[in-house]
Motif scaffolding. Structure first.
Motif, short mmCIF file in Angstrom:
data_model
loop_
_atom_site.label_atom_id
_atom_site.label_comp_id
_atom_site.label_asym_id
_atom_site.label_seq_id
_atom_site.Cartn_x
_atom_site.Cartn_y
_atom_site.Cartn_z
N ALA A 84 0.83 -1.20 0.00
CA ALA A 84 0.00 0.00 0.00
C ALA A 84 0.87 1.25 0.00
O ALA A 84 0.52 2.26 -0.63
N VAL A 85 2.00 1.20 0.68
CA VAL A 85 2.90 2.35 0.70
C VAL A 85 3.46 2.60 -0.69
O VAL A 85 3.51 3.74 -1.17
N GLY A 86 3.87 1.52 -1.38
CA GLY A 86 4.34 1.68 -2.75
C GLY A 86 3.28 2.29 -3.65
O GLY A 86 3.57 3.20 -4.44
N MET A 87 2.06 1.80 -3.51
CA MET A 87 0.96 2.29 -4.34
C MET A 87 0.64 3.75 -4.03
O MET A 87 0.48 4.58 -4.94
N LEU A 88 0.55 4.09 -2.75
CA LEU A 88 0.15 5.44 -2.36
C LEU A 88 1.24 6.47 -2.62
O LEU A 88 0.94 7.64 -2.86
N GLY A 97 8.30 7.29 -0.37
CA GLY A 97 7.47 6.48 0.52
C GLY A 97 8.37 5.76 1.51
O GLY A 97 9.48 5.34 1.17
N VAL A 98 7.90 5.63 2.74
CA VAL A 98 8.66 4.94 3.78
C VAL A 98 7.76 3.91 4.45
O VAL A 98 6.63 4.22 4.82
N ILE A 112 13.33 -0.23 8.11
CA ILE A 112 12.87 0.93 7.35
C ILE A 112 13.14 0.67 5.87
O ILE A 112 14.27 0.41 5.48
N LYS A 113 12.07 0.73 5.07
CA LYS A 113 12.18 0.53 3.62
C LYS A 113 11.76 1.82 2.93
O LYS A 113 10.83 2.49 3.36
N PHE A 114 12.45 2.12 1.82
CA PHE A 114 12.15 3.35 1.08
C PHE A 114 11.65 3.04 -0.33
O PHE A 114 12.16 2.12 -0.99
N PHE A 115 10.69 3.84 -0.78
CA PHE A 115 10.16 3.76 -2.13
C PHE A 115 10.36 5.10 -2.83
O PHE A 115 10.14 6.16 -2.23
N GLY A 116 10.75 5.06 -4.10
CA GLY A 116 10.89 6.28 -4.87
C GLY A 116 9.55 6.80 -5.35
O GLY A 116 8.50 6.18 -5.12
N PRO A 117 9.53 7.95 -6.04
CA PRO A 117 8.27 8.56 -6.49
C PRO A 117 7.48 7.69 -7.47
O PRO A 117 6.28 7.90 -7.63
N ASP A 118 8.14 6.70 -8.09
CA ASP A 118 7.44 5.79 -9.00
C ASP A 118 6.81 4.62 -8.25
O ASP A 118 6.17 3.75 -8.86
N GLY A 119 6.98 4.56 -6.92
CA GLY A 119 6.40 3.49 -6.12
C GLY A 119 7.27 2.26 -6.00
O GLY A 119 6.90 1.31 -5.30
N ILE A 160 -7.49 -0.93 -0.44
CA ILE A 160 -8.48 -2.00 -0.61
C ILE A 160 -9.12 -1.92 -1.99
O ILE A 160 -9.30 -2.94 -2.68
N GLU A 161 -9.47 -0.72 -2.42
CA GLU A 161 -10.09 -0.58 -3.74
C GLU A 161 -9.13 -0.98 -4.86
O GLU A 161 -9.53 -1.61 -5.84
N ARG A 162 -7.85 -0.63 -4.72
CA ARG A 162 -6.86 -1.02 -5.72
C ARG A 162 -6.73 -2.54 -5.79
O ARG A 162 -6.66 -3.12 -6.88
#
Length: 448
Positions: A84-88, A97-98, A112-119, A160-162
């Protein structure tokens, strides 16, 4: 240059012990904030999610302090699955995203995991640059440019919708009795809600987190709890997630467990038949069973292998244009719908296969015959390098010689725990046991 803090899935360790301290989280927040906010503009934002560990509050506060000190605006999602963090991150136009989670590890650990702007998760190169910024220190912004932080309440519902929209339209789950084990973790609300909204009769377990019971005798690393519940309730199927819900194990109506390899095999063949499998290949790691590779070849499909870690799977998928991959441990990545492993989404795909085929879980969950595989772990102490010892090297060389032409051997350090993982595959189960036990014994002796 080797990475000092980052492993195969972010920074991870025992909470309140180096490197998983509040001070380090503050420094990481400042470093990654400066990495993504480098133009002085105050419109940058970051989303932060977490699982249900007690230490999550501490790391959430420390990361927020570090990020806002560099001018990043923080949106706090609360307990929410890693996918969900990747998606959001992408859908909310965040720069970063963290996810605060140690996944399947016990409650005393965190990460702690990091996501870039592309998810998608950050590359090795990005992590190395962030590490250098941590070591060098980061200059905070002027007082008037400090970032803001606020809670976001609808993240779970967006997710949930995704997840529901990843299924064929109008596919009914009505009449399916499903056990879902949420490991007292991040999906303890989202997973039961999604299944119920799709029409299933839901039996929920592992949905009472107290900060200390995540993954405790439940979840994808302890499937006995879900298997017993499936049999006791006469359920059609069980879905067992891990603490941050990026992994899944499927349990059939008889209580038998299907791992990620079996689930990937089912999806790959179904997608190929429907013309949906990009590149005619599945991407998996070196840990996946040889039986999976043989099964795919028999269907005219190919298995692409990568290093262990779902982000390496994703990197290969993106580079090669593939849309299905994952790990034996239950990370299933479907890049048509998600940017990282999604246990709930993968579990729903299995339920969809049951509905569309009219077959039982036991008929679908045993797609191929596995080659006998044995995996054992040996814990070692801080500062130890057991694989560098000559006696260990000698035992490994002997084992490789005995397996030549008969099987394969894989030995590696875990990227998330202080463990040496010893895995071998061989049709001769006696030889298999001798080889693995011999290596494990020597590594254990060296590690004390």
């Amino acid at each position: 240059m080797s990475r000092k803090y980052f492993g195969t899935d972010g920074v991870r360790g025992t909470a309140n012990q180096y490197p998983m301290t509040a001070d380090m989280a503050l420094k990481l927040g400042a470093a990654v904030g400066r990495y993504f906010r480098n133009d002085g503009d105050n419109q940058h934002r970051v989303v932060i999610g977490k699982d249900t560990r007690l230490s999550g509050y501490m790391f959430e506060s420390a990361l927020t302090a570090g990020l806002t000190s560099t001018g990043m605006n923080v949106l706090l999602l609360g307990p929410i699955p890693t996918p969900a963090v990747g998606m959001l991150t992408k859908s909310m136009r965040a720069d970063l995203g963290v996810m605060i989670s140690a996944s399947h590890n016990p409650a005393i650990d965190n990460g702690i995991k990091f996501f870039g702007p592309d998810g998608f998760k950050l590359s090795d190169e990005a992590e190395l640059e962030i590490e250098s910024m941590v070591l060098e220190g980061v200059e905070p912004v002027q007082p008037q440019n400090i970032g803001r932080a606020k809670r976001v309440d609808d993240g779970r519902f967006r997710y949930i919708e995704r997840v529901k929209n990843s299924l064929p339209k109008g596919l009914p789950f009505k009449g399916l009795k499903v056990v879902v084990d949420c490991a007292n973790g991040a999906a303890h609300k989202a997973a039961p809600e999604a299944l119920w909204e799709l029409g299933a009769e839901v039996i929920s377990i592992g949905v009472n987190p107290n900060g200390l019971n995540i993954n405790e005798n439940c979840g994808s690393t302890h499937t006995q709890t879900a298997a017993e519940a499936v049999v006791a309730h006469g359920a059609d199927v069980g879905i067992s997630l891990d603490g941050d819900a990026d992994r899944v194990m499927v349990i059939d109506e008889k209580g038998n467990v299907a791992d990620g390899d079996q689930l990937m095999a089912l999806l790959a063949c179904r997608w190929a038949e429907a013309g949906k499998l990009s590149g005619g290949a599945l991407v998996a790691t070196v840990m996946s069973n040889l039986g999976l590779e043989r099964h795919l070849e028999s269907k005219g499909l190919h298995l692409e292998r990568t290093a262990v870690g779902d982000r390496y799977v994703v990197e290969r998928m993106r580079k090669g244009g593939f849309n299905l991959g994952g790990e034996q441990s239950g990370h299933i990545v479907m890049t048509d719908y998600a940017t990282t492993g999604d246990g709930l989404m993968a579990g729903l795909q299995f339920l969809a296969a049951m509905v569309e085929s009219g077959k039982t879980a036991s008929e679908l969950s045993k797609t191929f015959e596995t080659v006998p595989q044995l995996l054992k772990n040996v814990r070692y102490g801080a500062g130890q390098l057991p694989l560098d010892e000559s006696s260990v090297k000698s035992v490994i060389a002997d084992a490789e010689g005995r397996l030549t032409g008969k099987g394969r051997l894989l030995i590696r350090k875990s990227g998330t725990e202080p463990l040496i993982r010893v895995m071998a595959e061989c049709e001769d189960e006696t030889l298999l046991t001798e080889v693995v036990d011999g290596i494990v014994a020597e590594v254990a002796a060296v590690a004390g």
